[in-house]
Design a protein around this motif. Sequence first.
Motif, mmCIF file in Angstrom:
data_model
loop_
_atom_site.group_PDB
_atom_site.id
_atom_site.type_symbol
_atom_site.label_atom_id
_atom_site.label_comp_id
_atom_site.label_asym_id
_atom_site.label_seq_id
_atom_site.Cartn_x
_atom_site.Cartn_y
_atom_site.Cartn_z
ATOM 1 N N GLY A 1 -5.463 6.651 -8.068
ATOM 2 C CA GLY A 1 -4.685 5.679 -7.622
ATOM 3 C C GLY A 1 -5.508 5.857 -5.674
ATOM 4 O O GLY A 1 -5.316 5.049 -5.050
ATOM 5 N N ARG A 2 -5.819 7.035 -5.484
ATOM 6 C CA ARG A 2 -6.161 6.860 -4.474
ATOM 7 C C ARG A 2 -7.201 6.651 -4.074
ATOM 8 O O ARG A 2 -7.394 6.520 -2.100
ATOM 9 C CB ARG A 2 -5.836 8.233 -3.223
ATOM 10 C CG ARG A 2 -4.416 8.639 -3.394
ATOM 11 C CD ARG A 2 -4.332 10.442 -3.289
ATOM 12 N NE ARG A 2 -4.563 11.020 -4.708
ATOM 13 C CZ ARG A 2 -4.031 11.990 -5.548
ATOM 14 N NH1 ARG A 2 -3.532 12.503 -4.690
ATOM 15 N NH2 ARG A 2 -4.933 12.887 -5.973
ATOM 16 N N ARG B 1 -4.518 2.055 -6.135
ATOM 17 C CA ARG B 1 -2.977 1.637 -7.047
ATOM 18 C C ARG B 1 -2.514 0.359 -6.208
ATOM 19 O O ARG B 1 -1.370 0.305 -6.481
ATOM 20 C CB ARG B 1 -2.028 2.883 -6.714
ATOM 21 C CG ARG B 1 -2.134 3.220 -4.455
ATOM 22 C CD ARG B 1 -1.159 4.389 -4.196
ATOM 23 N NE ARG B 1 -1.352 5.055 -3.001
ATOM 24 C CZ ARG B 1 -1.405 6.153 -2.457
ATOM 25 N NH1 ARG B 1 -0.655 7.188 -3.260
ATOM 26 N NH2 ARG B 1 -1.721 6.467 -1.341
ATOM 27 N N ALA C 1 -4.110 -0.613 -13.092
ATOM 28 C CA ALA C 1 -3.561 0.008 -13.435
ATOM 29 C C ALA C 1 -2.973 0.803 -14.828
ATOM 30 O O ALA C 1 -3.067 2.041 -14.710
ATOM 31 C CB ALA C 1 -1.713 -1.275 -13.024
ATOM 32 N N LEU D 1 -4.521 4.202 -13.969
ATOM 33 C CA LEU D 1 -4.249 4.938 -12.845
ATOM 34 C C LEU D 1 -3.737 5.915 -13.043
ATOM 35 O O LEU D 1 -2.886 6.094 -13.798
ATOM 36 C CB LEU D 1 -3.662 4.593 -12.367
ATOM 37 C CG LEU D 1 -3.595 3.155 -11.001
ATOM 38 C CD1 LEU D 1 -3.386 2.393 -10.104
ATOM 39 C CD2 LEU D 1 -5.436 3.447 -10.653
#
Length: 335
Positions: free
Chosen positions: A99-100, A145, A151, A154
Motif C-alpha cells: 500500500g505504500r 492505498r 484495494a 493491498l
Amino acid sequence: MGAVVIVDALWGDSGKGKVCAHLAVRDKAPLAVRAGVGTNAGASVTLDDGTLVRARQLPTGWINPGTTVAVGSGVLVDPTVLAGEVARFDLDGRVLVDGRCALIEPGHVEAERADAHLAATVGSTCTGNGAARADFVLRRARQARDEPALAPYLTDVARHVNDVARDGLVLVEGSQGTLLSLAFSDEYPYTTSGNCTAAAAMDDVGLNWRLVQDVLMVVKALPTRVGEGPLPYELPEEEVLRRGIAEYGVVTGRPRRKAGRLDRELLGYAAMLNGPTQIALTFCDHVDPAMRGARDAGAITAPVRALIEQVEHDTGAPVVLLDTGPGLSDMIDLR
C-alpha cells in the motif's frame, strides 16, 4: 530457506525475468517479489509452447502456478499497467501490492514526454517513473492505498516477504542493471532514477539481510544497452544483424546496442557492489550459435567454457545457470 536476490550486473536486458521464472518453476517458490524503479523496464520470457510473455510491473515468477507475485513498497506502480498484466496473465488472487508504493499517474508520463532532456539527451523510456519518483521524494505523490482500484491487492509486502523467507523461498527480481544505478554509475545522467544493486533490491522490498540465501548476479555474455551512454566494445549495427543477434527493448521496441565482449573491469566492479554468491550467464548462444537450445552440460562448447572460467575469475562466484536460447527450458543448470 531464505531469499534469492536476482540482480543484473551491467546495463539490463540480461534475462532476469527468465531466470526468475526458471527458479520459480524449478524450486516451486511460494513467493516472487518485484524490486526496482517501476515500469520503465520490462521482462520477456518465451514459454515452451512459443508464447511470448512481456511484463513491466509484476515479476515473472507467476509462470509457476503455485507462486504468488508481489510488488515491493519501493517500486512505483502504474495502476493501468498492473491491471493489464493481472488480466492478461489471469492472476486474480495471486497478486500483492504494498500500500505504500507510490503511483505513476498520467501527468507523470506527459511531463516526461514533454521533457527534451529526458527524451533526447538521456534516452529515457518516458514512462513517468522519474517524475513519479520525484513527487514521492517531495512527499506529494499518491500511494497505492489511495487508489480504490488497487484495494484487492493491498498488503504489507515487506512483512509478507520476511515471513515467507523464514521458512520458504522468496525470489526477489530486480530490474535494469547495476551500471544504470543513479548513485553508482560514472555515466550520469545516462542512468535510471534509482539504484539497481542487490542491496537496493533488498531495500525496495523490505527484506531483512539476514534472510538472504543467495545473490544471483545475471551476466549477459554479450552486453547490450538501450538509449544513450557509453557501451564498451560496441558492435556496428550491420555486424549485429549479420550475426543474427539483434535484440529490441521490451518497453520501447528500440534496437538494443550490442557489445562484442564483456568489459572485465566493469564486471569486477559490479561484483564488488553486489557481492554475488552465484552467477547466471545468459545469451550464451550469442557467443557460440552451437549452444542454441542446449539443455545439458555435456553440450557446453569450448568458447563458452572459456567464458565461464573468465566470468568466475572476475566475479569470484560460480556460474550455476547457463541460458542457451529464447525458450524457458533453454537452460543448463550447473548447481
